[in-house]
Design an enzyme around this catalytic site. Structure first.
Site, PDB file in Angstrom:
ATOM      1  CB  CYS A  23     -18.838 -10.529  37.073  1.00 16.19           C
ATOM      2  SG  CYS A  23     -18.157  -9.196  38.060  1.00 16.19           S
ATOM      3  CG  HIS A  75     -15.818 -13.689  38.665  1.00 18.63           C
ATOM      4  ND1 HIS A  75     -15.915 -13.606  37.296  1.00 18.63           N
ATOM      5  CD2 HIS A  75     -15.667 -12.425  39.105  1.00 18.63           C
ATOM      6  CE1 HIS A  75     -15.809 -12.343  36.918  1.00 18.63           C
ATOM      7  NE2 HIS A  75     -15.664 -11.607  38.006  1.00 18.63           N
ATOM      8  CD  GLU A 127     -16.136 -17.115  36.493  1.00 12.68           C
ATOM      9  OE1 GLU A 127     -17.266 -17.178  37.028  1.00 12.68           O
ATOM     10  OE2 GLU A 127     -15.650 -16.052  36.060  1.00 12.68           O
TER      11      GLU A 127
HETATM   12  N1  GLN Z   1     -16.871  -4.075  34.577  1.00 10.24           N
HETATM   13  C1  GLN Z   1     -17.727  -4.511  35.629  1.00 10.24           C
HETATM   14  C2  GLN Z   1     -17.336  -3.932  36.977  1.00 10.24           C
HETATM   15  O1  GLN Z   1     -16.248  -3.467  37.175  1.00 10.24           O
HETATM   16  C3  GLN Z   1     -17.775  -6.034  35.695  1.00 10.24           C
HETATM   17  C4  GLN Z   1     -16.472  -6.660  36.105  1.00 10.24           C
HETATM   18  C5  GLN Z   1     -16.380  -8.122  35.807  1.00 10.24           C
HETATM   19  O2  GLN Z   1     -17.154  -8.683  35.030  1.00 10.24           O
HETATM   20  N2  GLN Z   1     -15.420  -8.806  36.384  1.00 10.24           N
HETATM   21  O3  GLN Z   1     -18.122  -3.914  37.881  1.00 10.24           O
END
Ligand code: GLN
Length: 547
Positions: free
Chosen positions: A383, A509, A511
């Site tokens: 992400c 994600h 994970e």
């Molecule tokens: N801050 C980034 C976004 O909002 C990444 C979010 C995250 O890593 N979950 O896109």
């Protein structure tokens, strides 16, 4: 068969592993081929954990339907190998919001709205709702917090009432407590447990079993004492000794007879327990292996619970590759100084940058991505980690000086990562991101296609910002490939650096989908690449005879 309910409350202190215990109870039931679902009732007033600081609350776990939930749901999914929904996490904030919305609509016809029955009815509705959505034989319900907490009262009252609603024979109450050890006298003390059971009884709940977390062996006489004072049969006073490997807890509980007790009391006794696969896995986890150092670069590293699913996913992949993953927690702000990466990342055979929000620490993360790219160290960006990887690439491989995400630098001349038009108007912080599962098409041949061996996958998201397609062509021609796209071709979901052993960033994600006995393909591939990375001072392969 009527649905059965197992309620787990906590006593004495928090942080004694209630989530792991509940997950383990789910696993011992599943090992008996009993279908189970799990939920966590969180007495705090936040509507969901999505807007809570990871320092306060650990990781926000995302369910497939986009629920932003308590990190304990991650333990439930990993231990029981099921996929939960937002119905499995109910906070007091949600309960009150909903009760008050009914009141505003006039649904209570001018009646006085009270904790009992209106709030408690709503809590019970949430429990029944999960039972009917899942049709599980057993619903295990964790009540968050510790008995005695003011905000926990309506939840205890609701689970007390459940006994009458569904029949005493269909509910089982488990109380998890701590037996403190007094080093000077070398004794375990039962008094705090006695008090906590007394509090629980004051709420009308007599526990059927007491699980006693302890750092020391619990003698027969202590069990007898607790049995006498708390009115719980001796076999139902179950010690839960602290262990290094949380995945061993289901085996410990099974061995202490909790599975049989549950089956007898809830009339599930026909089921035979088969723990062999789980026991084999735990044994493999506990055999000594060559260690593999992996750096995890984030800004919440002081509290590793903030990255619990990432940590577990790395361990799962390590197990599959016969490696003990040694996570080196690197604070991203420590990488801000010139040359710091050469020192702090010197031993890492792989670098992970997990999710995160806000600009603090992002310079250090960009430095870690540069280090990984230039030194050909396997890199997995999750992400935010994907966004960092593309920003670093834009700055140093395409000469877009000052390239950034508009989240971190709204005035950047090169917004490589930017908001989607539909996100610009959003004002509410809670529940307004791109959340939950979305399909992703995988391009071939790429590292992504090699990892997944599939051309379409479903992965869970939680982010507001996206890769900006205005820069796609220039970055692609410099060697950053978009190897996974949303099916409409509009959103870059996976990016990889072409001339590198493994440098992959994903906008989702992965994970959350890793299981101890089934590592996630991307983590599996990443650890495979890390295993082949030779670093100075890295531990050599253990000789076969283990000497
Ligand atoms: N801050 C980034 C976004 O909002 C990444 C979010 C995250 O890593 N979950 O896109």
């Amino acid at each position: 068969m009527a649905t059965k309910y197992v309620f787990v409350t906590g006593g004495v202190v928090s942080s004694i592993g209630k989530g792991i215990t509940v997950a383990s109870i789910g696993r011992i039931l599943k090992n008996r081929n009993i279908s189970v679902s799990v939920m966590k009732l969180d007495p705090y007033l936040n509507v969901d954990p999505g807007t809570m600081s990871p320092y306060q609350h650990g990781e926000v776990f995302v369910t497939r339907d986009g629920g932003e939930t308590d990190m304990d749901l991650g333990h439930y999914e990993r231990f029981i190998d099921l996929e939960l929904t937002r119905s499995s996490n109910v906070t007091a904030g949600q309960v009150y919001t909903s009760v008050l919305a009914h009141e505003r609509r006039g649904d209570f016809l001018g009646g006085t709205i009270q904790a009992v029955p209106h709030v408690t009815n709503h809590i019970k509705e949430c429990i029944f709702n999960l039972a009917s959505e899942t049709s599980a034989d057993v619903i295990v319900v964790e009540v968050g917090g510790t008995v005695g907490d003011i905000e926990g009262q309506p939840f205890l009252e609701a689970i007390r009432q459940m006994r009458n609603d569904v029949g005493r024979e269909n509910v089982y109450y488990i109380h998890l407590t701590l037996l403190p050890y007094i080093a000077a006298t070398g004794e375990l003390k039962t008094k705090p447990t006695q008090h906590s059971v007394r509090d629980l009884r004051a709420s009308g709940i007599q526990p059927d079993a007491i699980l006693c977390r302890s750092d020391h062996d619990v003698s027969q006489s202590i069990k007898e004492k607790l049995s006498l004072f708390c009115d719980v049969k001796v076999p139902a006073v179950i010690p839960l000794l602290t262990v290094d490997n949380v995945y061993a807890v289901p085996l410990i509980l099974e061995e202490s007879g909790l599975g049989d007790l549950l089956c007898e009391s809830l009339d599930l006794s026909r089921r035979v327990c088969d723990s062999t696969t789980w026991a084999d896995m735990v044994q493999r986890m506990q055999t000594s292996k060559t260690s593999l150092p992996i750096a995890l670069v984030g800004k919440y590293v002081e509290l590793p619970d903030s990255y619990i699913s990432v940590k577990e996913a790395l361990k799962h992949a390590g197990l599959h590759h016969d490696r003990d993953i040694e996570i080196q927690w690197v604070h991203s702000e420590d990488l801000d100084e010139a040359g710091a990466a050469d020192v702090l990342l010197k031993q890492a055979c792989g670098i992970v940058i997990p999710g995160g929000f806000g600009s603090r620490g992002t310079d250090g993360m960009i430095e870690a991505a540069r280090y990984a790219r230039e030194n050909r160290i396997p890199y997995l960006g999750l992400c935010l980690g994907m966004q960092i990887m593309t920003i670093e690439f834009a700055r140093h491989c395409v000469q877009y000086a000052g390239a950034n995400s508009s989240e971190f630098d709204p005035g950047t001349p090169f917004p490589i990562i930017d908001l989607l038009p539909e996100q610009r108007a959003v004002q509410d912080m809670g529940g307004s991101m791109r959340l939950g599962i979305y399909p992703c098409r995988i391009m071939e041949p790429t590292l992504a296609s090699q990892a997944y061996g599939a051309n379409e996958v479903m992965e869970r998201h939680r982010h507001r910002y996206e890769f900006n397609n205005d820069f796609r062509e220039s970055l692609e021609s410099a060697g950053l490939l978009a190897s996974g796209m949303s099916p409409d071709g509009k959103l870059v979901e996976i990016a990889e650096v072409v001339d590198h052993p493994f440098m992959v960033g994903v906008q989702f994600h992965p994970e959350f989908l890793s299981r101890p006995n089934r590592p996630h393909p991307l983590f599996h591939e990443f650890i495979g690449a890390a295993k082949n990375t030779l670093r100075e001072g890295a531990q050599a392969e253990l000789p076969l005879d283990g000497s």
